[in-house]
Write a protein that holds these residues in place. Structure first.
Motif, PDB file in Angstrom:
ATOM      1  N   LYS A  72       0.838  -1.198   0.000  1.00 56.46           N
ATOM      2  CA  LYS A  72       0.000   0.000   0.000  1.00 56.46           C
ATOM      3  C   LYS A  72       0.874   1.251   0.000  1.00 56.46           C
ATOM      4  CE  LYS A  72      -3.599   2.393   2.601  1.00 56.46           C
ATOM      5  NZ  LYS A  72      -4.456   2.421   3.802  1.00 56.46           N
ATOM      6  N   GLY A  73       0.493   2.223  -0.829  1.00 60.44           N
ATOM      7  CA  GLY A  73       1.220   3.485  -0.882  1.00 60.44           C
ATOM      8  C   GLY A  73       2.415   3.487  -1.811  1.00 60.44           C
ATOM      9  N   GLU A  74       2.774   2.307  -2.381  1.00 62.63           N
ATOM     10  CA  GLU A  74       3.906   2.273  -3.309  1.00 62.63           C
ATOM     11  C   GLU A  74       3.412   2.553  -4.725  1.00 62.63           C
ATOM     12  OE1 GLU A  74       7.398  -0.195  -1.504  1.00 62.63           O
ATOM     13  OE2 GLU A  74       5.696  -1.549  -1.835  1.00 62.63           O
ATOM     14  N   ARG A  75       4.346   3.040  -5.551  1.00 65.28           N
ATOM     15  CA  ARG A  75       3.970   3.556  -6.862  1.00 65.28           C
ATOM     16  C   ARG A  75       4.112   2.505  -7.967  1.00 65.28           C
ATOM     17  NH1 ARG A  75       5.358   5.790  -2.594  1.00 65.28           N
ATOM     18  NH2 ARG A  75       7.499   6.239  -3.241  1.00 65.28           N
ATOM     19  N   VAL A  76       3.069   2.437  -8.783  1.00 66.87           N
ATOM     20  CA  VAL A  76       3.022   1.522  -9.930  1.00 66.87           C
ATOM     21  C   VAL A  76       2.765   2.351 -11.184  1.00 66.87           C
ATOM     22  CG1 VAL A  76       1.738  -0.375 -11.007  1.00 66.87           C
ATOM     23  CG2 VAL A  76       2.187  -0.404  -8.534  1.00 66.87           C
ATOM     24  N   LEU A  94      -5.215   0.368  -7.593  1.00 69.33           N
ATOM     25  CA  LEU A  94      -6.030   1.086  -6.608  1.00 69.33           C
ATOM     26  C   LEU A  94      -6.635   0.127  -5.593  1.00 69.33           C
ATOM     27  CD1 LEU A  94      -7.911   3.543  -9.018  1.00 69.33           C
ATOM     28  CD2 LEU A  94      -6.060   4.131  -7.443  1.00 69.33           C
ATOM     29  N   LEU A  95      -7.065  -1.049  -6.049  1.00 69.74           N
ATOM     30  CA  LEU A  95      -7.698  -2.011  -5.142  1.00 69.74           C
ATOM     31  C   LEU A  95      -6.753  -2.451  -4.026  1.00 69.74           C
ATOM     32  CD1 LEU A  95      -9.706  -4.230  -7.660  1.00 69.74           C
ATOM     33  CD2 LEU A  95     -10.691  -2.952  -5.739  1.00 69.74           C
ATOM     34  N   MET A  96      -5.441  -2.590  -4.337  1.00 68.04           N
ATOM     35  CA  MET A  96      -4.521  -3.037  -3.291  1.00 68.04           C
ATOM     36  C   MET A  96      -3.882  -1.862  -2.541  1.00 68.04           C
ATOM     37  SD  MET A  96      -1.427  -2.200  -4.749  1.00 68.04           S
ATOM     38  CE  MET A  96      -0.318  -2.969  -3.607  1.00 68.04           C
ATOM     39  N   GLY A  97      -4.369  -0.644  -2.843  1.00 67.89           N
ATOM     40  CA  GLY A  97      -3.894   0.520  -2.092  1.00 67.89           C
ATOM     41  C   GLY A  97      -2.656   1.168  -2.652  1.00 67.89           C
ATOM     42  N   GLY A  98      -2.235   0.740  -3.845  1.00 77.22           N
ATOM     43  CA  GLY A  98      -1.072   1.361  -4.482  1.00 77.22           C
ATOM     44  C   GLY A  98      -1.416   2.709  -5.086  1.00 77.22           C
ATOM     45  N   ILE A  99      -0.391   3.434  -5.500  1.00 80.99           N
ATOM     46  CA  ILE A  99      -0.565   4.743  -6.139  1.00 80.99           C
ATOM     47  C   ILE A  99      -0.198   4.600  -7.610  1.00 80.99           C
ATOM     48  CG2 ILE A  99       0.188   7.163  -6.181  1.00 80.99           C
ATOM     49  CD1 ILE A  99       0.949   6.807  -3.187  1.00 80.99           C
ATOM     50  N   ASP A 120       9.682   7.436  -7.557  1.00 85.77           N
ATOM     51  CA  ASP A 120      10.233   6.234  -6.927  1.00 85.77           C
ATOM     52  C   ASP A 120       9.335   5.033  -7.241  1.00 85.77           C
ATOM     53  OD1 ASP A 120      11.920   4.633  -5.477  1.00 85.77           O
ATOM     54  OD2 ASP A 120      11.086   5.159  -3.519  1.00 85.77           O
ATOM     55  N   VAL A 121       9.126   4.821  -8.538  1.00 83.99           N
ATOM     56  CA  VAL A 121       8.253   3.739  -9.018  1.00 83.99           C
ATOM     57  C   VAL A 121       8.946   2.392  -8.823  1.00 83.99           C
ATOM     58  CG1 VAL A 121       7.261   2.731 -11.122  1.00 83.99           C
ATOM     59  CG2 VAL A 121       6.999   5.176 -10.659  1.00 83.99           C
ATOM     60  N   ARG A 122       8.213   1.396  -8.314  1.00 76.14           N
ATOM     61  CA  ARG A 122       8.783   0.065  -8.097  1.00 76.14           C
ATOM     62  C   ARG A 122       8.476  -0.900  -9.224  1.00 76.14           C
ATOM     63  NH1 ARG A 122       8.052  -2.891  -2.720  1.00 76.14           N
ATOM     64  NH2 ARG A 122       9.440  -4.250  -3.927  1.00 76.14           N
ATOM     65  N   LEU A 123       7.373  -0.658  -9.919  1.00 80.17           N
ATOM     66  CA  LEU A 123       6.945  -1.603 -10.949  1.00 80.17           C
ATOM     67  C   LEU A 123       6.268  -0.832 -12.072  1.00 80.17           C
ATOM     68  CD1 LEU A 123       5.092  -4.954 -10.398  1.00 80.17           C
ATOM     69  CD2 LEU A 123       3.997  -3.194 -11.799  1.00 80.17           C
ATOM     70  N   ILE A 124       6.492  -1.274 -13.314  1.00 79.61           N
ATOM     71  CA  ILE A 124       5.830  -0.643 -14.463  1.00 79.61           C
ATOM     72  C   ILE A 124       5.160  -1.721 -15.302  1.00 79.61           C
ATOM     73  CG2 ILE A 124       7.887  -0.712 -15.963  1.00 79.61           C
ATOM     74  CD1 ILE A 124       6.976   2.030 -17.097  1.00 79.61           C
ATOM     75  N   VAL A 125       3.982  -1.385 -15.828  1.00 74.74           N
ATOM     76  CA  VAL A 125       3.259  -2.254 -16.760  1.00 74.74           C
ATOM     77  C   VAL A 125       3.343  -1.594 -18.124  1.00 74.74           C
ATOM     78  CG1 VAL A 125       1.100  -3.454 -17.240  1.00 74.74           C
ATOM     79  CG2 VAL A 125       1.648  -2.791 -14.895  1.00 74.74           C
ATOM     80  N   THR A 126       3.839  -2.321 -19.128  1.00 73.76           N
ATOM     81  CA  THR A 126       4.016  -1.700 -20.433  1.00 73.76           C
ATOM     82  C   THR A 126       3.893  -2.731 -21.554  1.00 73.76           C
ATOM     83  OG1 THR A 126       5.375  -0.098 -21.642  1.00 73.76           O
ATOM     84  CG2 THR A 126       6.544  -1.929 -20.584  1.00 73.76           C
ATOM     85  N   LEU A 127       3.904  -2.245 -22.780  1.00 72.57           N
ATOM     86  CA  LEU A 127       3.815  -3.113 -23.959  1.00 72.57           C
ATOM     87  C   LEU A 127       5.170  -3.732 -24.282  1.00 72.57           C
ATOM     88  CD1 LEU A 127       1.671  -0.990 -26.456  1.00 72.57           C
ATOM     89  CD2 LEU A 127       0.954  -3.085 -25.291  1.00 72.57           C
TER      90      LEU A 127
END
Length: 560
Positions: A72-76, A94-99, A120-127
């Motif tokens: 929760k609160g970590e950036r995706v 959003l459901l798991m409380g991430g930003i 300070d993004v920890r994970l990225i979703v991309t093509l």
């Protein structure tokens, strides 16, 4: 300002104030899936995904993040065009409380690196096609990203398109082989193997961030706007109250505005999900595809930017398509010329209204009435619970009615501040008022008019010239499809007005005719002195014309 003259122009159906819940923004999806599980939520290139299935995939995504150690609160970061995966990653986070950090897929490594490091993004979703760019921008592991989740357009295509897509990609030289590993993971496989257990983090809506949304970065690097769950819930409901004839589970939204732009995120993604509407996902704006989608899929709501409506009304074959399903369009991101509004409404029979907003306000603050009194050239009146004033920027004193000053707004949709930038926050938020940076005026009815950004004001020979006023005149010329003006260097006047013009099909460049047209409608000092005819104008993916890019091009030219 205790006097709110705009309230007397509110439709009877619209309350001036409302109680906004401060729950998790993703509750909109949970509620719509509970009430309408079989309703189609997303249409994408022939694929149809119901609300029940969408929520299942979002729960799986949320649980997958938690299993990866994202808390929760970590950036995706979500770096995708409009596709099912972008919706799943957004609501799943959003459901798991991430930003969520929504990121433009067109960003180059330098721009991307700034956002990922700054937030300070920890994970990225991309093509798959963008993985190399992400790796270029920032390392995986160490001080960089922990994970890259990779998806392909084909992952949510129906048969046989999902089989044919890779063949076409190889043929077009777009095929990308991904080396999966411990930190580079397949989104499709991750979702398939994740738990479908309901997951809805409790949040403090007023304090907890849902989103860090980066502004355009018109001066230096972009700033991260901190928007809370309460900000985005409120703005979704404010726009819903304005669209009071909207029908739950019946509206179809043409999603041509990108979700990574806050306008598309609120008035399309969040709004449609709240209403249990269907989102017709368009990965990018191509006018031929848009016309086919309207003709075949029959959307009822089509928010957009003026350039989108310009492209439609000027399409040579527009009358071959049935556009009559369109009921409501709200135009934002740039001024809406009256000529465009009039022609588009005549073509569709629907309503096209101008509104106003900015990232720092989630974004919508003003809109013209859809079915009641409206005024051309105006951004309309403040939405419920939104206050607005025209002020002297340095003192916050109100200017006299009708005079020009800076627009200041206040309401539940206004941001918490800028991420890691307390000085910028202090300069922009004054006593609860958001200083927009836009010059405008308010008339006696409480309708507001934006003249231009403070920084776009042209000062020529001591005279103030507002680009919008000149552009409106150019748009009225029968040969003009698009136009934008900017101040360029002039050794005598300081600045002079230059017009950049795109002509309608079949029209020939005629500078003398345009200049004469302007002379008949504008004071002499406002008439453009220089005209440049172009095939197209530089635009963002949201359809906003990049005046700044034209000015930069001009500044790079050698001064004679």
């Amino acid at each position: 300002m205790s006097n709110k003259p705009w309230l007397r122009h509110y439709p009877a159906e619209v309350p001036p104030t409302f109680e906004y819940p401060a729950h998790n923004l993703a509750k909109f999806l949970v509620d719509s899936a509970a009430g309408h599980p079989e309703k189609i939520a997303l249409e994408f290139m022939g694929a149809k995904i119901s609300y029940g299935t969408l929520l299942d995939h979002c729960y799986r995504f949320a649980n997958a993040l938690l299993k990866l150690g994202i808390g929760k609160g970590e950036r995706v970061a979500v770096m995708l065009p409009n596709c099912p995966q972008s919706v799943i990653a957004y609501y799943g986070t959003l459901l798991m409380g991430g930003i969520v950090v929504m990121t433009n897929p067109l960003y180059m490594p330098r721009e991307l690196e700034h956002q990922l490091k700054d937030a300070d993004v920890r994970l990225i979703v991309t093509l798959d096609a963008l993985v190399a760019r992400v790796k270029n921008a920032i390392g995986v592991g160490g001080d960089g990203l922990d994970y890259i989740l990779v998806t392909s357009v084909k992952d949510y295509l129906p048969f046989p398109k999902n089989v044919l897509y890779p063949i076409k990609a190889k043929k077009d030289g777009m095929y990308v082989k991904i080396d999966y590993g411990r930190r580079v993971l397949s989104l499709k496989e991750l979702i398939k193997g994740a738990s479908p257990e309901p997951c809805e983090a409790a949040v403090d809506g007023e304090k907890d961030l849902a989103l860090i949304q980066y502004t355009g970065g018109t001066t230096g690097f972009a700033k991260g706007v901190m928007l809370t769950h309460a900000n985005l819930v409120a703005n979704t409901l404010q726009t819903h109250l304005w669209f009071y004839r909207g029908r739950e589970a019946e509206e179809k939204y043409l999603a041509a505005l990108p979700f990574f732009h806050v306008f598309g995120m609120t008035v399309l993604l969040n709004k449609a999900v709240y209403m249990a509407g269907t989102l017709i996902l368009m990965p990018r704006f191509e006018v031929d595809q848009i016309l086919k989608a309207i003709d075949r899929q029959r959307p009822t709501v089509f928010p957009g930017a003026p350039t989108m409506y310009v492209a439609i009304i000027n399409h040579p074959d527009v009358r071959k398509y049935d556009l009559s399903s369109i009921n409501v369009c709200i135009s934002g991101a740039a001024p809406l010329p009256l000529e465009v509004q009039t022609r588009f409404e005549a073509l569709t029979g629907g309503k096209l209204i101008e509104g106003y907003g900015l990232t720092e306000a989630s974004p919508v603050t003003h809109a013209n009435n859809i079915w009641e009194k409206r005024k051309s050239g105006s951004i309309g009146i403040p939405l419920p619970d939104t206050e607005a004033r025209i002020v002297v920027p340095d003192t916050l004193e109100d200017v006299k009615p009708g005079e020009i000053g800076e627009l200041a707004v206040r309401g539940p949709q206004v941001m918490k501040g800028y991420w890691n930038r307390p000085e910028d926050t202090y300069k922009t938020l004054k006593e609860g008022w958001l200083l927009t940076g836009d010059l405008g005026r308010m008339d006696e009815d409480g309708f507001f008019y934006i003249l231009d950004r403070r920084k776009d004001l042209i000062i020529a020979g001591g005279y103030n010239i507002y680009p919008r006023e000149v552009e409106e005149v150019l748009f009225e010329h029968p040969d003009v499809a698009e136009a934008i003006v900017a101040g360029v260097f002039d050794p005598y006047r300081g600045e002079t007005v230059k017009a950049y013009v795109v002509l309608r099909s079949g029209a020939a460049p005629d500078e003398a005719s345009l200049k004469q047209w302007c002379k008949e409608k504008l004071a002499a000092y406002k008439v453009p002195k220089i005209y440049e005819f172009r095939e197209s104008l530089p635009k963002t993916l949201a359809g906003k014309v990049l005046r700044r890019k034209l000015v930069e091009e001009e500044n790079e030219k050698p001064q004679l």
